[in-house]
Design an enzyme around this catalytic site. Structure first.
Site, PDB file in Angstrom:
ATOM      1  N   GLY A   9       0.774  -1.189   0.078  1.00 16.74           N
ATOM      2  CA  GLY A   9      -0.122  -0.135   0.008  1.00 16.74           C
ATOM      3  C   GLY A   9       0.991   1.297  -0.043  1.00 16.74           C
ATOM      4  N   GLY A  12      -0.349   4.879  -0.749  1.00 18.23           N
ATOM      5  CA  GLY A  12      -1.536   5.315  -0.031  1.00 18.23           C
ATOM      6  C   GLY A  12      -1.120   6.708   1.033  1.00 18.23           C
ATOM      7  N   ILE A  36      -1.145  -1.715  -5.478  1.00 20.00           N
ATOM      8  CA  ILE A  36      -1.891  -2.199  -6.669  1.00 20.00           C
ATOM      9  C   ILE A  36      -1.870  -1.379  -7.761  1.00 20.00           C
ATOM     10  CG2 ILE A  36      -4.067  -1.512  -5.735  1.00 20.00           C
ATOM     11  CD1 ILE A  36      -5.224  -4.365  -6.527  1.00 20.00           C
ATOM     12  N   TYR A 141     -14.581  -1.887   9.387  1.00 20.28           N
ATOM     13  CA  TYR A 141     -13.090  -1.381   9.587  1.00 20.28           C
ATOM     14  C   TYR A 141     -12.733  -1.883  10.919  1.00 20.28           C
ATOM     15  CZ  TYR A 141      -9.444   2.008   9.674  1.00 20.28           C
ATOM     16  OH  TYR A 141      -7.947   2.629   9.787  1.00 20.28           O
ATOM     17  N   LYS A 145      -9.720  -4.416  12.267  1.00 19.55           N
ATOM     18  CA  LYS A 145      -8.416  -3.840  13.027  1.00 19.55           C
ATOM     19  C   LYS A 145      -8.394  -4.501  14.373  1.00 19.55           C
ATOM     20  CE  LYS A 145      -6.737  -0.755  10.365  1.00 19.55           C
ATOM     21  NZ  LYS A 145      -5.411  -1.247   9.587  1.00 19.55           N
TER      22      LYS A 145
HETATM   23  N1  SER Z   1      -8.465   7.653   9.773  1.00 20.61           N
HETATM   24  C1  SER Z   1      -9.044   6.405   9.814  1.00 20.61           C
HETATM   25  C2  SER Z   1     -10.351   6.573   9.246  1.00 20.61           C
HETATM   26  O1  SER Z   1     -11.035   7.576   9.460  1.00 20.61           O
HETATM   27  C3  SER Z   1      -8.984   5.928  11.121  1.00 20.61           C
HETATM   28  O2  SER Z   1      -7.982   5.106  11.188  1.00 20.61           O
HETATM   29  O3  SER Z   1     -10.714   5.629   8.672  1.00 20.61           O
END
Ligand code: SER
Length: 324
Positions: A9, A12, A36, A141, A145
């Site tokens: 990544g 990013g 990618i 998300y 995590k």
């Molecule tokens: N900055 C990230 C988000 O807003 C948080 O880990 O998804």
């Protein structure tokens, strides 16, 4: 740090600054950037490999070819995108981590995984959020995590893999834009303030969240990997933070430099609901005592530096002479 480093990544928001910092520290040839996507613009300042992290064979090939000793695994979908595409988020965030850890197990690599304030949820204490506390996130998300933190702990205790990581707050940077996060407003606000003197914020004025300026975040990622393992009690998922503010407080700070700056609000219910489950401020004393973490930038210093750095960048981008 031993031998070569692979960054996934790499194009990013974090990777764009992590790769140059690692190259400066360990040498350009020692850091293999991968993504990618193909990098835009001129020749990369070091090795680059196209890598689809959902293909374990591709990761394995790069690890073998370059003799990778450490993997910074940055490829992931951020919170808002992950809510739009939960299945894809699970596939990428968890599938690729599992592959990275398995490859690390076979090749003896160390692994860095960024976790996030997103690993907490509505039942977590939101102020001075402790290092070890309730983690019941309600976003995909966050689920990936927490699962990632646990999987890294498991590979360390079960297989002796040197996994380490930090829980990052919202990151503010003038280099690469974030992609689809809940804390993105704190980056967009600077670009809009400089261009239009106006920003429409997608979070409520009083939404307090933990934040960090990118130079501090990059330093934290390098320092935790260089930390003396004998001092580490936690290894993975260290809370780290630098500042905590609301959109209206950040707007007031920007107004010290751009007095006619105006902020208004059009709340996005999805991102607001996510933000409302995240810490307002984390307790990062474990990182401070176990590996000496200390941020350099508070809100005032970050705001000044963002405006100083972003101003010339936006002027260059707007200059027709620089169009390609
Ligand atoms: N900055 C990230 C988000 O807003 C948080 O880990 O998804």
């Amino acid at each position: 740090m031993k031998t070569a480093i692979l960054v996934t990544g790499a194009l990013g928001q974090i990777g764009s600054e992590l790769v140059p910092a690692l190259r400066e520290r360990y040498g350009a040839e020692a850091v293999i950037a991968s993504d990618i996507r193909v990098p835009k613009g001129g020749a990369a300042a070091g090795p680059f490999e196209l890598l689809d992290c959902s293909e374990p064979a591709q990761i394995r090939e790069i690890v073998r070819q370059y003799g990778i000793g450490t993997i910074y695994h940055m490829a992931a979908l951020l919170s808002a995108i992950a809510e739009e595409k939960p299945q894809a988020a699970w596939q990428l965030n968890m599938g690729s981590l599992y592959s990275v850890l398995e490859i690390a197990r076979h090749h003896g690599c160390a692994v860095f995984l960024p976790s996030s304030i997103g690993a907490f949820g509505p039942s977590t204490p939101r102020d001075a959020t402790p290092q070890d506390t309730i983690q019941r996130p309600t976003t995909m998300y966050g689920v990936t995590k927490v699962a990632g933190e646990l999987l890294c702990d498991y590979y360390a205790s079960r297989f002796g893999i040197d996994t380490r990581g930090i829980r990052l707050p919202g990151l503010i940077s003038h280099v690469a834009p974030p992609g689809g996060g809940t804390t993105d407003y704190a980056v967009e606000i600077f670009r809009q303030a400089l261009r239009y003197r106006h920003y429409t914020c997608f979070l409520r004025a009083d939404t307090r969240l933990d934040m960090m300026y990118m130079p501090d975040a990059i330093r934290a990622m390098i320092e935790v990997m260089e930390a003396d393992p004998a001092r580490l009690v936690h290894r993975n998922a260290f809370n780290v933070t630098a500042m905590s503010f609301t959109p209206e407080e950040l707007a007031a700070e920007i107004r010290k430099h751009i007095p006619d700056f105006v902020i208004d609000y059009e709340v996005d219910p999805v991102r607001q609901a996510i933000a409302d489950t995240w810490p307002r401020s984390m307790d990062d004393s474990a990182a401070r005592s176990e590996w000496g973490w200390k941020p350099d930038y508070d809100m005032a210093a970050m705001t000044k530096d963002m405006l100083d750095k972003l101003g010339p960048t936006l002027r260059r981008a707007a200059d027709p002479a620089n169009e390609s």
